[in-house]
Design an enzyme around this catalytic site. Structure first.
Site, mmCIF file in Angstrom:
data_model
loop_
_atom_site.group_PDB
_atom_site.id
_atom_site.type_symbol
_atom_site.label_atom_id
_atom_site.label_comp_id
_atom_site.label_asym_id
_atom_site.label_seq_id
_atom_site.Cartn_x
_atom_site.Cartn_y
_atom_site.Cartn_z
ATOM 1 N N GLU A 79 0.857 -1.145 -0.128
ATOM 2 C CA GLU A 79 0.041 0.110 -0.180
ATOM 3 C C GLU A 79 0.919 1.328 0.224
ATOM 4 O O GLU A 79 0.666 2.346 -0.601
ATOM 5 C CB GLU A 79 -0.821 -0.123 1.089
ATOM 6 C CG GLU A 79 -2.057 -0.930 1.267
ATOM 7 C CD GLU A 79 -3.008 -1.267 2.589
ATOM 8 O OE1 GLU A 79 -3.860 -1.850 2.360
ATOM 9 O OE2 GLU A 79 -2.206 -1.003 3.574
ATOM 10 N N HIS B 72 -28.012 26.756 -12.563
ATOM 11 C CA HIS B 72 -28.800 26.605 -11.401
ATOM 12 C C HIS B 72 -29.833 25.525 -11.150
ATOM 13 O O HIS B 72 -30.167 25.040 -12.295
ATOM 14 C CB HIS B 72 -29.538 28.219 -11.532
ATOM 15 C CG HIS B 72 -30.670 28.255 -12.491
ATOM 16 N ND1 HIS B 72 -31.831 27.573 -12.458
ATOM 17 C CD2 HIS B 72 -30.495 28.887 -13.575
ATOM 18 C CE1 HIS B 72 -32.445 27.829 -13.821
ATOM 19 N NE2 HIS B 72 -31.698 28.732 -14.321
ATOM 20 N N GLU C 275 -28.724 35.646 -17.477
ATOM 21 C CA GLU C 275 -29.262 35.078 -18.766
ATOM 22 C C GLU C 275 -29.607 36.116 -19.624
ATOM 23 O O GLU C 275 -29.875 37.220 -19.327
ATOM 24 C CB GLU C 275 -30.564 34.246 -18.174
ATOM 25 C CG GLU C 275 -31.346 33.533 -19.106
ATOM 26 C CD GLU C 275 -30.387 32.298 -20.039
ATOM 27 O OE1 GLU C 275 -29.621 32.936 -20.738
ATOM 28 O OE2 GLU C 275 -30.580 31.191 -19.677
#
Length: 420
Positions: free
Chosen positions: A50, A223, A299
């Site tokens: 590991e 959104h 927008e």
């Protein structure tokens, strides 16, 4: 500053016994695999394997960008706790490995997180591949990317990928384009697809060189839903400015949790409209950041079409709608904003934010048209491509901007965080 995720694992068939490790480096913003490493290391314990996987992952990340920040994720509680400094390292075989791992990146640039085994499948697979190869007396090699032949249909994404491979094999770069909803009510025939191919190493974009430095990365969040979204009504900057619905607020909470897990966003910038500010506020609160409002991200103003479905707009204003669909200079009925005007505003906003956030990752919480415009501009696609993209509520996209002016689209319309 670029940010990577390193997933590492190691295993031993006997403990101690024949052992191997695997590690994968991915882009923290997009999840794209950038490098893989695996090796059969002979007889060793699980813990040593590991640690060897951790070392390989950190070295691979350092080779990609020595200035990066790295989030290490492993299912070894021992390694994570020891490297985080909460547990002492007593085993003599692991002390030098841990010391070497700490020296690859400066202190404070690497974090460690324990994850359950089922979330570490990539590194686990690589470690087992390495042990399987060692059992056969072979050296592990990465799997080649799958080759899918195109069927020749126009717009076939596989054909585009084949063309890109062919061009790259001839030593030249080619522009990439994807079929790309404009307003919530716009016609939408395309469906987005995301294809991920594992490679040994890769660089973002077709021609990004290592001396360009870390890009400005825009993570683009549409959104969450409002009451108008499921009805596919035009909802721009000139309408009723609806707030999020309860569904939209839940979507914002889900995307906030996903971005918190990635841990890469360094700033949040939002459109001034209510639905974006509410979405951004939910996300920023989870990330411990403030929200900055930028009017350039608003927008498009859809004029007299605000609140109408596409069918209603076509019935009431057929000529204006036809003109709007065919000409980026055409405005909606009643003096709204044309796509050309929106693009000019978005280009100015993009240039300003790229300069301000150079080398950083910023979340832009905005709307359908601004996000599609940023993607269109990054791809060099024509204005009509706006009608060939699907962009879901609370979806994530990402674009990286480099110092030489080039851009790389890294993610498009990802909604995996919304699924159970």
């Amino acid at each position: 500053m670029r940010e990577f995720v390193v997933e590492a694992d190691g295993g031993s068939r006997g403990n101690p016994g024949p052992a191997g490790y695997g590690a994968a480096v991915s882009d923290a913003a997009t999840g794209e695999t950038l490098a893989e490493a695996a090796e059969f290391i002979g007889v060793a314990t699980n813990n040593v394997a590991e640690y060897r996987g951790l070392l390989a992952g950190l070295r691979a990340a350092h080779a990609l960008d020595p200035e990066a920040r790295v989030a290490v994720r492993m299912d070894s509680k021992l390694v994570v706790e020891q490297m985080s400094g909460r547990w002492k390292i007593k085993h003599p075989d692991m002390k030098p490995l841990a010391a070497e791992a700490r020296g690859i990146f400066p202190p404070g640039r690497v974090t460690y997180e324990w994850i359950p085994r089922e979330r570490n499948k990539h590194a686990d697979r690589l470690a087992n591949e390495a042990m399987d190869a060692g059992a056969k007396g072979e050296v592990w090699t990465p799997r080649p990317p799958a080759v899918v032949e195109p069927d020749g249909r126009p717009g076939d994404a596989r054909a585009g990928a084949a063309a890109a491979r062919a061009a790259l094999s001839r030593g030249r770069a080619v522009p990439a384009s994807e079929p790309v909803e404009s307003a919530e009510a716009a016609p939408d025939d395309a469906r987005a697809a995301r294809t991920v191919a594992s490679v040994t190493t890769s660089s973002p974009g077709w021609s990004a060189a290592p001396d360009l430095g870390a890009p400005a990365t825009f993570v683009l969040l549409r959104h969450g839903e409002t009451p108008l979204t499921p009805q596919k009504r035009f909802s721009g900057s000139g309408g009723s400015d609806p707030a999020l619905s309860e569904v939209g607020r839940e979507q914002a909470r889900l995307v906030a949790a996903a971005l918190a897990r990635r841990g890469t966003v360094q700033a949040v910038v939002a459109s001034p409209l209510a639905r974006t500010r509410e979405t951004a506020g939910i996300v920023a609160a989870r990330l411990g950041l403030d929200v900055r409002v930028d009017d350039g991200l608003r927008e498009t103003d859809f004029g007299a079409w605000e609140g109408l479905t596409f069918g209603e707009a076509r019935e009431r204003h057929p000529d204006d709608l036809t003109a709007w669909l065919g000409d980026p200079e055409a405005r909606p009925t009643g003096g709204g904003e044309s796509f050309a005007e929106t693009a000019e505003r978005i280009e100015e906003t993009r240039a300003r934010l790229v300069t301000e956030y150079a080398g950083r990752t910023v979340l832009l919480v905005t709307h359908v048209t601004p996000i599609k415009t940023l993607l269109r501009l990054a791809l060099g696609a024509p204005p009509e491509s706006l009608f060939r993209m699907e962009l879901s509520a609370a979806s994530l996209s990402a674009v990286a901007y480099y110092a030489d002016g080039n851009a790389s689209v890294r993610l498009f319309n990802d909604t995996s965080h919304l699924r159970p």
